[in-house]
Scaffold this motif. Sequence first.
Motif, PDB file in Angstrom:
ATOM      1  N   GLU A  12      11.372   2.952  -1.166  1.00 46.19           N
ATOM      2  CA  GLU A  12      10.675   3.806  -2.127  1.00 46.19           C
ATOM      3  C   GLU A  12      10.512   5.223  -1.576  1.00 46.19           C
ATOM      4  O   GLU A  12      10.691   6.206  -2.291  1.00 46.19           O
ATOM      5  N   GLY A  16      12.240   8.575  -3.080  1.00 50.89           N
ATOM      6  CA  GLY A  16      11.428   9.739  -3.415  1.00 50.89           C
ATOM      7  C   GLY A  16      11.950  11.006  -2.774  1.00 50.89           C
ATOM      8  O   GLY A  16      11.985  12.070  -3.406  1.00 50.89           O
ATOM      9  N   ASP A  38       6.704   9.188  -5.671  1.00 51.15           N
ATOM     10  CA  ASP A  38       7.254   7.993  -5.028  1.00 51.15           C
ATOM     11  C   ASP A  38       6.929   7.988  -3.532  1.00 51.15           C
ATOM     12  O   ASP A  38       6.562   6.954  -2.969  1.00 51.15           O
TER      13      ASP A  38
END
Length: 68
Positions: A12, A16, A38
Amino acid sequence: MGIKDKISNETENLKGKAEEATGKMTDNERLEAEGKMDQASAKAKKAGEKAKDTMSDARDAAKDAIRR
């Protein structure tokens, strides 16, 4: 923290970073903001998992101390 959680959080975070960089390069503020969100989410999850691990370690240490 379980290995699956670590992998998920790092995935994640990297997603991001990629979104943020892409947003900056294309002047897409929405994509850049999503990328930052994120990353923040991954960081918060990592902090929560770290706190959980710390509590688990403290609990285990207390059990060991009682057994002695």
